[in-house]
Design a protein around this motif. Sequence first.
Motif, PDB file in Angstrom:
ATOM      1  N   PRO A 348       0.806  -1.233   0.000  1.00  0.00           N
ATOM      2  CA  PRO A 348       0.000   0.000   0.000  1.00  0.00           C
ATOM      3  C   PRO A 348       0.832   1.272   0.000  1.00  0.00           C
ATOM      4  CG  PRO A 348      -0.918  -1.606   1.526  1.00  0.00           C
ATOM      5  CD  PRO A 348       0.392  -2.163   1.071  1.00  0.00           C
ATOM      6  N   ASP A 349       1.811   1.375   0.903  1.00  0.00           N
ATOM      7  CA  ASP A 349       2.617   2.595   0.984  1.00  0.00           C
ATOM      8  C   ASP A 349       3.951   2.235   1.625  1.00  0.00           C
ATOM      9  OD1 ASP A 349       3.707   5.091   1.159  1.00  0.00           O
ATOM     10  OD2 ASP A 349       2.072   5.995   2.315  1.00  0.00           O
ATOM     11  N   TYR A 350       4.939   1.943   0.803  1.00  0.00           N
ATOM     12  CA  TYR A 350       6.224   1.455   1.279  1.00  0.00           C
ATOM     13  C   TYR A 350       6.935   2.466   2.178  1.00  0.00           C
ATOM     14  CZ  TYR A 350      11.040  -0.267   1.103  1.00  0.00           C
ATOM     15  OH  TYR A 350      12.297  -0.710   1.441  1.00  0.00           O
ATOM     16  N   ASP A 351       6.751   3.764   1.929  1.00  0.00           N
ATOM     17  CA  ASP A 351       7.474   4.810   2.662  1.00  0.00           C
ATOM     18  C   ASP A 351       6.713   5.351   3.872  1.00  0.00           C
ATOM     19  OD1 ASP A 351       9.687   4.829   0.883  1.00  0.00           O
ATOM     20  OD2 ASP A 351       8.487   5.970  -0.557  1.00  0.00           O
ATOM     21  N   ASN A 352       5.586   4.753   4.187  1.00  0.00           N
ATOM     22  CA  ASN A 352       4.787   5.234   5.306  1.00  0.00           C
ATOM     23  C   ASN A 352       5.451   4.837   6.628  1.00  0.00           C
ATOM     24  OD1 ASN A 352       2.653   5.495   7.343  1.00  0.00           O
ATOM     25  ND2 ASN A 352       1.270   5.758   5.603  1.00  0.00           N
ATOM     26  N   VAL A 353       5.853   5.822   7.414  1.00  0.00           N
ATOM     27  CA  VAL A 353       6.570   5.542   8.666  1.00  0.00           C
ATOM     28  C   VAL A 353       5.623   5.387   9.848  1.00  0.00           C
ATOM     29  CG1 VAL A 353       8.675   6.674   7.899  1.00  0.00           C
ATOM     30  CG2 VAL A 353       6.904   8.005   9.080  1.00  0.00           C
ATOM     31  N   SER A 354       4.349   5.735   9.674  1.00  0.00           N
ATOM     32  CA  SER A 354       3.413   5.700  10.798  1.00  0.00           C
ATOM     33  C   SER A 354       2.519   4.463  10.796  1.00  0.00           C
ATOM     34  CB  SER A 354       2.524   6.959  10.795  1.00  0.00           C
ATOM     35  OG  SER A 354       1.767   7.033   9.590  1.00  0.00           O
ATOM     36  N   PHE A 356       2.405   0.430  10.122  1.00  0.00           N
ATOM     37  CA  PHE A 356       3.095  -0.836   9.880  1.00  0.00           C
ATOM     38  C   PHE A 356       2.420  -1.623   8.767  1.00  0.00           C
ATOM     39  CE2 PHE A 356       3.203  -5.410  10.710  1.00  0.00           C
ATOM     40  CZ  PHE A 356       4.565  -5.666  10.729  1.00  0.00           C
ATOM     41  N   TRP A 357       1.089  -1.673   8.760  1.00  0.00           N
ATOM     42  CA  TRP A 357       0.349  -2.499   7.811  1.00  0.00           C
ATOM     43  C   TRP A 357       0.410  -1.944   6.399  1.00  0.00           C
ATOM     44  CZ3 TRP A 357      -0.283  -7.019   9.723  1.00  0.00           C
ATOM     45  CH2 TRP A 357      -0.481  -7.160  11.104  1.00  0.00           C
ATOM     46  N   LYS A 358       0.631  -0.644   6.238  1.00  0.00           N
ATOM     47  CA  LYS A 358       0.771  -0.083   4.892  1.00  0.00           C
ATOM     48  C   LYS A 358       2.145  -0.366   4.301  1.00  0.00           C
ATOM     49  CE  LYS A 358      -2.667   3.617   5.186  1.00  0.00           C
ATOM     50  NZ  LYS A 358      -2.925   5.080   5.072  1.00  0.00           N
ATOM     51  N   ARG A 359       3.123  -0.633   5.155  1.00  0.00           N
ATOM     52  CA  ARG A 359       4.455  -0.990   4.651  1.00  0.00           C
ATOM     53  C   ARG A 359       4.575  -2.471   4.332  1.00  0.00           C
ATOM     54  NH1 ARG A 359       6.067   1.717   9.228  1.00  0.00           N
ATOM     55  NH2 ARG A 359       7.126  -0.147  10.013  1.00  0.00           N
ATOM     56  N   ALA A 360       3.630  -3.276   4.788  1.00  0.00           N
ATOM     57  CA  ALA A 360       3.667  -4.709   4.531  1.00  0.00           C
ATOM     58  C   ALA A 360       3.351  -5.000   3.058  1.00  0.00           C
ATOM     59  CB  ALA A 360       2.674  -5.429   5.433  1.00  0.00           C
ATOM     60  N   LYS A 361       3.849  -6.136   2.579  1.00  0.00           N
ATOM     61  CA  LYS A 361       3.581  -6.565   1.212  1.00  0.00           C
ATOM     62  C   LYS A 361       2.607  -7.735   1.240  1.00  0.00           C
ATOM     63  CE  LYS A 361       6.669  -8.915  -1.115  1.00  0.00           C
ATOM     64  NZ  LYS A 361       7.904  -9.234  -1.881  1.00  0.00           N
ATOM     65  N   TYR A 362       1.516  -7.630   0.476  1.00  0.00           N
ATOM     66  CA  TYR A 362       0.488  -8.659   0.417  1.00  0.00           C
ATOM     67  C   TYR A 362       0.524  -9.323  -0.955  1.00  0.00           C
ATOM     68  CZ  TYR A 362      -1.001  -5.805   4.353  1.00  0.00           C
ATOM     69  OH  TYR A 362      -1.025  -5.098   5.522  1.00  0.00           O
ATOM     70  N   SER A 363       0.281 -10.618  -0.998  1.00  0.00           N
ATOM     71  CA  SER A 363       0.405 -11.346  -2.254  1.00  0.00           C
ATOM     72  C   SER A 363      -0.699 -12.388  -2.383  1.00  0.00           C
ATOM     73  CB  SER A 363       1.776 -12.019  -2.357  1.00  0.00           C
ATOM     74  OG  SER A 363       2.003 -12.865  -1.236  1.00  0.00           O
ATOM     75  N   ALA A 364      -0.950 -12.806  -3.615  1.00  0.00           N
ATOM     76  CA  ALA A 364      -1.956 -13.832  -3.893  1.00  0.00           C
ATOM     77  C   ALA A 364      -1.652 -14.426  -5.259  1.00  0.00           C
ATOM     78  CB  ALA A 364      -3.368 -13.240  -3.863  1.00  0.00           C
ATOM     79  N   GLY A 365      -2.209 -15.606  -5.525  1.00  0.00           N
ATOM     80  CA  GLY A 365      -2.013 -16.252  -6.811  1.00  0.00           C
ATOM     81  C   GLY A 365      -2.633 -17.629  -6.830  1.00  0.00           C
ATOM     82  N   PHE A 366      -2.495 -18.318  -7.948  1.00  0.00           N
ATOM     83  CA  PHE A 366      -2.972 -19.693  -8.053  1.00  0.00           C
ATOM     84  C   PHE A 366      -2.055 -20.458  -8.994  1.00  0.00           C
ATOM     85  CE2 PHE A 366      -4.926 -17.912 -11.836  1.00  0.00           C
ATOM     86  CZ  PHE A 366      -4.879 -18.960 -12.751  1.00  0.00           C
ATOM     87  N   ASN A 367      -2.148 -21.790  -8.961  1.00  0.00           N
ATOM     88  CA  ASN A 367      -1.339 -22.622  -9.836  1.00  0.00           C
ATOM     89  C   ASN A 367      -2.088 -23.889 -10.225  1.00  0.00           C
ATOM     90  OD1 ASN A 367      -0.471 -24.615  -7.510  1.00  0.00           O
ATOM     91  ND2 ASN A 367       0.058 -22.550  -6.794  1.00  0.00           N
ATOM     92  N   TYR A 368      -1.822 -24.327 -11.439  1.00  0.00           N
ATOM     93  CA  TYR A 368      -2.392 -25.557 -11.997  1.00  0.00           C
ATOM     94  C   TYR A 368      -1.229 -26.443 -12.409  1.00  0.00           C
ATOM     95  CZ  TYR A 368      -4.548 -28.618 -15.512  1.00  0.00           C
ATOM     96  OH  TYR A 368      -4.947 -29.714 -16.255  1.00  0.00           O
ATOM     97  N   HIS A 369      -1.211 -27.684 -11.907  1.00  0.00           N
ATOM     98  CA  HIS A 369      -0.068 -28.557 -12.143  1.00  0.00           C
ATOM     99  C   HIS A 369      -0.557 -29.940 -12.577  1.00  0.00           C
ATOM    100  CE1 HIS A 369       4.095 -30.117 -10.570  1.00  0.00           C
ATOM    101  NE2 HIS A 369       3.956 -30.204 -11.875  1.00  0.00           N
TER     102      HIS A 369
END
Length: 440
Positions: A348-354, A356-369
């Motif tokens: 969300p906001d990598y440079d936000n110093v106030s 913590f949750w906006k500096r976190a990186k969230y990810s998602a995806g799927f796979n077919y094997h």
Amino acid sequence: MSTKGWRDFWCFQIHGFDTAVEKLETRMKRILTGLACLFILIQFAHSQSIYSFQGLGSLNHQGMPNNVGMGEIGIGAPTVWHINTQNPANLVYNTFSTFQLGVEVDRRNFTGEDISGSDADGGLRFLGFAFPIMPGKWSSSLAILPLSSVSYNTFAQGDVDNTDSDVAQTSNNRGEGGLTNLIWGNGFNIKNIQVGVKFIYTFGSIEKTSTFSIGGVDLPTTNGSFEELQSYSDINFQFGLGYRHKFSDIRFLNFGFIYSPNSSLNGTSELSLTRLSNTGAEQDTVNLGSESIEFDLPTTVGFGMSYEKATHYKIGFDIESSLWSSAGNATTNYNNSFKFALGGSWTPDYDNVSSFWKRAKYSAGFNYHKLPYIVNNQALIDFGINFGASLPVNGYSSLDLAFKWGQLGETTNGLIKETYYKVVIGATINDRWFIKRKYD
């Protein structure tokens, strides 16, 4: 106290605090290194899939916790903050000394015709260390990842064919073990083209035991146990390429390609037969000898691409295929495997110093094997949906979390469907471990 005296006092206190922090960081690094060695001595996580009786067992994803959270993509998705074990060419982006480890918990529910059950297992799953030799031009890594896992326990009973009288047989089949990859990877930047190679030492053993009982109306019951211990150790290679097209200082389009040639995995097989009493006690064991065995690993090619806005978001996909039809061993046929993975991440906001949750990186995806193994003349399909998060900790380090819901097999044609849940907890430490201080 004079102004100069107070200044000297606080300078002394600050210098002392910095020294304490440095000692604490050094101590933490030593503790983490010791824990990593301890984890190696304990065990790797094993998948408890009922289908792990096939070939070398259940084949494990060769990525890190952050890759799991993004749907298991990584061939064309370079990153500065984590180790890329899927494409050695992308290691050149590791300008920090990076240490990663992670544990995985796997729970599975089994359903089929008149069959149901569940099982769970867990342990160390990820361990790696990457460091720049010539920052931006050459980086190297060491990693240990499980290649395959064997953990099953099945029961079968029925009549013995081609017998004059009614002869029944029951068998309890168990397997455990697996193979591990010790990986030394290197990535180079040559005229803005990333070139990589990794040397893979594969080792481990698989133990299979079949306890049987044969008897009938006119035939006394015979109990026994047949054991086979397969041990492997060999070296193979993987080559990688990467390219980054720069749109601006923060927008990039990344490409990646990997190639693993067909190679032989050599080992030995030791066989033994044990006669059991009616109570299951061992009476005598006959060693049937040992022989050399060979398992051909397939030719594998993969392509990946991703688009990213640095420190904001990344989205990409991987396509990977392995020519298993010409691999394996002389007694078993396999399908060519195919894997497609799609995933992305967002900060969300990598440079936000106030926040913590906006500096976190969230990810998602799927796979077919589409797996190489064939059961009842039917190919096995593994499908998964993944989620993840990298939580910032102490500068550039992070706590990496991932979750995968997956489904393997189906309930038709005599197959068993496995619904599984994987939880991954990992840690990434980024630092400059080999930089000598110029000032104290």
